[in-house]
Design a protein around this motif. Sequence first.
Motif, PDB file in Angstrom:
ATOM      1  N   THR A  63      -5.244 -47.631 -19.376  1.00  9.52           N
ATOM      2  CA  THR A  63      -5.328 -46.362 -19.059  1.00  9.52           C
ATOM      3  C   THR A  63      -5.391 -45.362 -20.204  1.00  9.52           C
ATOM      4  O   THR A  63      -6.134 -44.471 -20.252  1.00  9.52           O
ATOM      5  N   GLU A  64      -4.575 -46.003 -21.029  1.00 10.48           N
ATOM      6  CA  GLU A  64      -4.241 -45.191 -22.458  1.00 10.48           C
ATOM      7  C   GLU A  64      -5.602 -45.133 -23.352  1.00 10.48           C
ATOM      8  O   GLU A  64      -5.959 -44.319 -23.828  1.00 10.48           O
ATOM      9  N   CYS A  65      -6.158 -46.512 -23.122  1.00  4.45           N
ATOM     10  CA  CYS A  65      -7.648 -46.411 -24.125  1.00  4.45           C
ATOM     11  C   CYS A  65      -8.702 -45.629 -23.317  1.00  4.45           C
ATOM     12  O   CYS A  65      -9.482 -45.091 -24.171  1.00  4.45           O
ATOM     13  N   ARG A  66      -8.495 -45.698 -22.169  1.00  4.57           N
ATOM     14  CA  ARG A  66      -9.634 -45.026 -21.324  1.00  4.57           C
ATOM     15  C   ARG A  66      -9.447 -43.268 -21.794  1.00  4.57           C
ATOM     16  O   ARG A  66     -10.499 -42.491 -21.996  1.00  4.57           O
ATOM     17  N   VAL A  67      -8.276 -42.610 -21.629  1.00  8.62           N
ATOM     18  CA  VAL A  67      -8.107 -41.518 -22.078  1.00  8.62           C
ATOM     19  C   VAL A  67      -8.734 -41.199 -23.604  1.00  8.62           C
ATOM     20  O   VAL A  67      -9.088 -39.898 -23.652  1.00  8.62           O
ATOM     21  N   ARG A  68      -8.505 -41.847 -24.426  1.00 10.02           N
ATOM     22  CA  ARG A  68      -8.909 -41.628 -25.869  1.00 10.02           C
ATOM     23  C   ARG A  68     -10.228 -42.451 -25.999  1.00 10.02           C
ATOM     24  O   ARG A  68     -10.905 -42.403 -27.240  1.00 10.02           O
ATOM     25  N   HIS A  69     -10.718 -42.928 -25.043  1.00 12.31           N
ATOM     26  CA  HIS A  69     -12.352 -43.363 -24.929  1.00 12.31           C
ATOM     27  C   HIS A  69     -12.197 -44.570 -26.300  1.00 12.31           C
ATOM     28  O   HIS A  69     -13.336 -44.583 -27.060  1.00 12.31           O
ATOM     29  N   LEU A  70     -11.470 -45.418 -26.014  1.00 13.22           N
ATOM     30  CA  LEU A  70     -11.425 -46.607 -26.982  1.00 13.22           C
ATOM     31  C   LEU A  70     -11.642 -47.549 -26.355  1.00 13.22           C
ATOM     32  O   LEU A  70     -11.137 -48.442 -25.324  1.00 13.22           O
ATOM     33  N   PRO A  71     -12.726 -48.465 -26.731  1.00 13.94           N
ATOM     34  CA  PRO A  71     -13.206 -49.885 -26.175  1.00 13.94           C
ATOM     35  C   PRO A  71     -12.217 -50.913 -26.305  1.00 13.94           C
ATOM     36  O   PRO A  71     -11.399 -51.022 -27.369  1.00 13.94           O
ATOM     37  N   VAL A  72     -12.352 -51.723 -25.419  1.00 13.20           N
ATOM     38  CA  VAL A  72     -11.276 -52.687 -25.157  1.00 13.20           C
ATOM     39  C   VAL A  72     -12.058 -54.324 -24.959  1.00 13.20           C
ATOM     40  O   VAL A  72     -12.854 -54.276 -24.296  1.00 13.20           O
TER      41      VAL A  72
END
Length: 954
Positions: A63-72
């Motif tokens: 969720t937090e990565c999606r908010v910041r548009h950070l790939p996982v």
Amino acid sequence: MTPSAPHAWQELKAVLLETIPAERLIDDPLRTLAYGTDASFYRLIPQLVVRPETEEELQRVLTECRVRHLPVTFRAAGTSLSGQAVTDSVLIQLGQGWRGHKILDEGRAIRLQPGVIGARANQLLAPYQRKIGPDPASINSCMIGGIAANNASGMCCGTAQNSYRTVRDIRVILADGALLDTAEPHSVSAFRKSHAALVSGLERLGSETRANEALAEKIRHKYRLKNTTGYALNSLVDFEDGIEILKHLMIGSEGTLGFISAITYESVIDEPEKAAALAFFPDMATTCRATIALKQAPVSAVELMDRAALRSVQDQAGMPSVLKELPEGAAALLVDVRGNDDTELESRLEQVQKVLAEIQTLEPVAFTRDASTYALYWKIRKGLFPAVGAVRETGTTVIIEDVAFPIERLDEGVLALTEVFRRHGYEEAILFGHALEGNLHFVFPQGFEKPGEVARYQALMDEVAQLVGVEYGGSLKAEHGTGRNMAPYVELEWGSDAYALMWELKALFDPDNLLNPDVILSRNPTLHLENLKPLPAADPLIDKCIECGFCEVVCPSKDLTLTPRQRIVLRRELARLEALGDSASDQGKARAQELWQAYAYQGIDTCAATGLCAMQCPVGINTGDLVRKLRHDNNQSKAGTANLVGRHFSGVTSAGRAALSMAGIARATLGPDLLGKVSHGARRISGNRVPQWSPALPKAAPVRVLKCDTPGDDSREKVVYLPSCATRVFGASHDDTETRSVMEITLQLLDKAGFDVILPQQVSQLCCGMAFQSKGLFDEAVRKAEELNGELLRASQNGRYPILCDTSPCTLQMQEHLDERLSMQEPVSFAQEQLLPRLSVTPLDERIAVHVTCSSTRMGLSDSCVALAQACSNDVVVPVDIHCCGFAGDKGFNTPELNAVALDGLAEQVAGCSAGYSNSRTCEIGLSQHGGIPYRSILSLLDRVSRPLKDQRR
């Protein structure tokens, strides 16, 4: 690098700290490099490594990565070969919280979390004579998450028993954090409502695909072969229901569509009766014809090996001499046949022999059921990939290309592909593979540093892709996964329609393209040529490492600091920085200094240096040797002190016993709880220089037993008894009902068995040298070994009498460093071979535990340890996944966290046991503390349950 703003990483870490402890959010330069390395020839360094231990934590991260548009990117064991587990963004690494499992339907199915090692799953199913279908060569090291996410197959698996065919249910977390468990009806029902667009989208794409007859037929053809190139489009033609399509699409999706948090496999029968033959053929064409003929025979596996492959292993110890005698152009098939019983196996062997009788071979084909020969044949096959790694030029990597041809065109495909490799200058390539499936591996060394090498590799790959994927309609990746390595060629193999369909699937699951971007699908045509891993020369001890990760599963520090692979990765990076010398930038010099400072604890201090890694390593690298060498370099100033200690060793051990007596007085005065707090405080104040007191710290050993006269008795067989320095210092535990020291037990047991005991002179001064060698104090280690060697030659009359040492690690040290005339006996092997025949044993009717030490494993005594315990008790527990106790001599006192992590979960496994038994006194201290039961010498167990066969006492 992802285009996200630099502050996004710090912001992400700060918000995750609200729910995830800091030690599981890693962004320092040393560990991001170490944890970000996989077995492929690519390197990306993550900005943040996160170790979630629960689904809730993982959902929060997504969720937090999606908010910041950070790939996982998700990472299991990192044994993948195609670059699917590396990232320069956020790496989610599986930790201890993902190792759950449950047997279902009396073994007909098994539910596994993604952190379970593949071989562990088969251990769990073994009592039911079943196993999981996939059987990759890395099964002893790779995790279920990787097996499923890559649709890994292997030797016997074929296409019928891979993850796609044997998945029953799946539990998955999607990019938006949604959780679906297909085994739970209420979860499926809720998901159909909350993600109706996804489910209906999958059903729509399935319907359209099945209606497109040309595409549907192409898909069916592709999956008649082994195929892991692109997404599992067969799910769109095999199923109509959106949930079933989703379940099967997740298999082989390499973490690009979601995270598999659990998978339920339908298990398969593990046929117990096995036989194998090495069949040699005059040329590759004949070999391929034999393969095609065997396709209809009742075989479990047919493994093809060309002449170059066989040549790569023919000089290794134990290999059949015939390998050296084969003519050029010859090839071999390893044919494996299995059955549920002798009758079935013999019937199948007869059928296979009839098939082979029609084909020309270089010598008669003979099947063996001998376990050692059977194992040797498979050792030949499994040793081919690392054999190339062992002989490659330092600085080059090893590339393994993984293709599949339609079986009916295997012979012409092999010849055409071999010519492609020759034409591009890869004459040293070897060929082997799973012939029944037309699945072939080409392995070759490849350097990227010299001018023109990248272009040469690109030209090779372009031609291989055109030949296999287009001209022969085969698979560019049969079982190793698409990854970054083959992503630029997915459209070439599949065509524009199928490729567009894959992008539609990706958009349905991950519209923001945040899950493992550029893996499987990429718009970058040169992706496979970028971010290539450097492999600089670092030390001859480790330069042959191919960074496969096979060593990691047995490393006691794997959940604390670094693994052997990671220690090597960092030593290589340090060597690279050092090679820059004065030309290095200030930033480079600062990075090297920072890495060395962190490496002191992460890489050196927390290495148990047991050598178990060498047993798992395909090229036999003992990373402990590297660590000891580094300790040697760091401890040069301590050489004088080491010499002083060695020359006054009797006084040092006496001082050790005095310290134990004082600790015992403090224990009695303050009580264990208060003493533990005082010790912990003192250790913290001293900066961890003061050893940690342990409640399991034993009493001082009574050395008076070694001063008793032992008059010779010519009527008895003689044995030289060498008590190790550990047993001369550490006596019985304070709270144990066994009050005798190991020395007292050993002497009484030898007497009971009718042996006349000889004690070396000046025994209190003797040491095998391991205490010094483990710290890198090599000179004193050699001097003490030479001193011991002379005393043992005198005591044994130049090897006339066997020498029993009561401690397994010391025995191994002496076997490796002392005179070959000396017959050094380890406690377990001596008990089995010399003591049991002289004793009458009445097994206990109580549950006991046994711990196999690292040295016993290295000496090949694992089964003997368990067998000895089973001879003494009717209920023996052998804890799983406890490969090393991590006590490592004195590290249990000086680095107690290593011992604690290595034995995590031991107490639960030995609950209900009356006691545990092993063959190293220091190991037993740590085992007692973390197991919650007393651990003693296994000789104590034998002494307890035995009596003389006849009156052998003096």
